[in-house]
Write a protein that holds these residues in place. Sequence first.
Motif, mmCIF file in Angstrom:
data_model
loop_
_atom_site.group_PDB
_atom_site.id
_atom_site.type_symbol
_atom_site.label_atom_id
_atom_site.label_comp_id
_atom_site.label_asym_id
_atom_site.label_seq_id
_atom_site.Cartn_x
_atom_site.Cartn_y
_atom_site.Cartn_z
ATOM 1 N N THR A 61 10.181 7.417 3.199
ATOM 2 C CA THR A 61 9.364 8.064 4.239
ATOM 3 C C THR A 61 10.227 9.080 4.966
ATOM 4 O O THR A 61 11.323 8.764 5.408
ATOM 5 N N MET A 62 9.724 10.313 5.047
ATOM 6 C CA MET A 62 10.341 11.377 5.833
ATOM 7 C C MET A 62 9.391 11.684 6.974
ATOM 8 O O MET A 62 8.198 11.894 6.738
ATOM 9 N N MET A 63 9.909 11.722 8.180
ATOM 10 C CA MET A 63 9.128 12.171 9.321
ATOM 11 C C MET A 63 9.852 13.373 9.936
ATOM 12 O O MET A 63 11.076 13.327 10.107
ATOM 13 N N GLU A 101 4.890 14.432 7.742
ATOM 14 C CA GLU A 101 5.392 13.248 7.047
ATOM 15 C C GLU A 101 5.315 13.485 5.545
ATOM 16 O O GLU A 101 4.334 14.017 5.044
ATOM 17 N N ASN A 102 6.360 13.089 4.835
ATOM 18 C CA ASN A 102 6.383 13.059 3.371
ATOM 19 C C ASN A 102 6.647 11.630 2.936
ATOM 20 O O ASN A 102 7.483 10.948 3.526
ATOM 21 N N LEU A 103 5.962 11.199 1.886
ATOM 22 C CA LEU A 103 6.155 9.868 1.311
ATOM 23 C C LEU A 103 6.447 10.003 -0.181
ATOM 24 O O LEU A 103 5.985 10.934 -0.828
ATOM 25 N N TYR A 163 0.851 -1.184 0.000
ATOM 26 C CA TYR A 163 0.000 0.000 0.000
ATOM 27 C C TYR A 163 0.889 1.237 0.000
ATOM 28 O O TYR A 163 2.103 1.146 0.196
ATOM 29 N N PHE A 164 0.292 2.392 -0.233
ATOM 30 C CA PHE A 164 1.013 3.666 -0.195
ATOM 31 C C PHE A 164 0.056 4.709 0.360
ATOM 32 O O PHE A 164 -0.857 5.156 -0.338
ATOM 33 N N SER A 165 0.244 5.062 1.632
ATOM 34 C CA SER A 165 -0.693 5.977 2.285
ATOM 35 C C SER A 165 -0.071 6.540 3.562
ATOM 36 O O SER A 165 0.738 5.870 4.211
ATOM 37 N N GLU A 223 6.426 22.510 1.650
ATOM 38 C CA GLU A 223 6.184 23.241 2.900
ATOM 39 C C GLU A 223 6.728 22.480 4.104
ATOM 40 O O GLU A 223 7.268 23.087 5.028
ATOM 41 N N ASN A 224 6.597 21.152 4.109
ATOM 42 C CA ASN A 224 7.179 20.374 5.200
ATOM 43 C C ASN A 224 8.698 20.515 5.210
ATOM 44 O O ASN A 224 9.308 20.744 6.253
ATOM 45 N N ILE A 225 9.319 20.354 4.058
ATOM 46 C CA ILE A 225 10.782 20.426 3.962
ATOM 47 C C ILE A 225 11.297 21.790 4.408
ATOM 48 O O ILE A 225 12.323 21.889 5.084
ATOM 49 N N LEU A 226 10.562 22.845 4.075
ATOM 50 C CA LEU A 226 11.019 24.206 4.357
ATOM 51 C C LEU A 226 10.388 24.823 5.604
ATOM 52 O O LEU A 226 10.566 26.029 5.851
#
Length: 151
Positions: free
Chosen positions: A146-148, A98-100, A71-73, A121-124
């Motif tokens: 996955t980035m948290m 979180e970024n996926l 899955y991807f979610s 926006e998450n990264i910056l």
Amino acid sequence: MKYDPYVLAALVKIFAGAISPSTSVLVDHRSIILNLVNNERAKISIQPLKMNSALCMLAESKSQEMVDKNYFSHQSPNLGSAFDMMRSHGINYMIAGENLAIDQNADHAHIAWMSSKAHRENILNPSFTEIGLGICAKGNSSYVYTMMFIG
């Protein structure tokens, strides 16, 4: 206490010192992503993110589960949201995200994230101070990333 099998598997790999060619490739992907993210942050004069090993373990377990369960979610059927995972593993935060991505390499995943308003926006986000990166080979020459983030 209920133990998350994906977190346990990640711990076993870490403590066993299992460094195989595929593991070293994943470490390279992780380093590349951290450098790319912090370069983007430097362009707008915000502090670099610091790698958080506990967050990496959760991100790794999320990527592994997405591959295993196909899955991807952002919402895991077993682990819940990234926020649920962080709370259940005692990771404290004021703000989190979180970024996926699924892509063939770290550079392409980064380009995709920076091309998406929400991911960029998450990264910056200057409120984020720490990052966890999890990467799992998908088996078709692609990887699940996955980035948290926490702050």
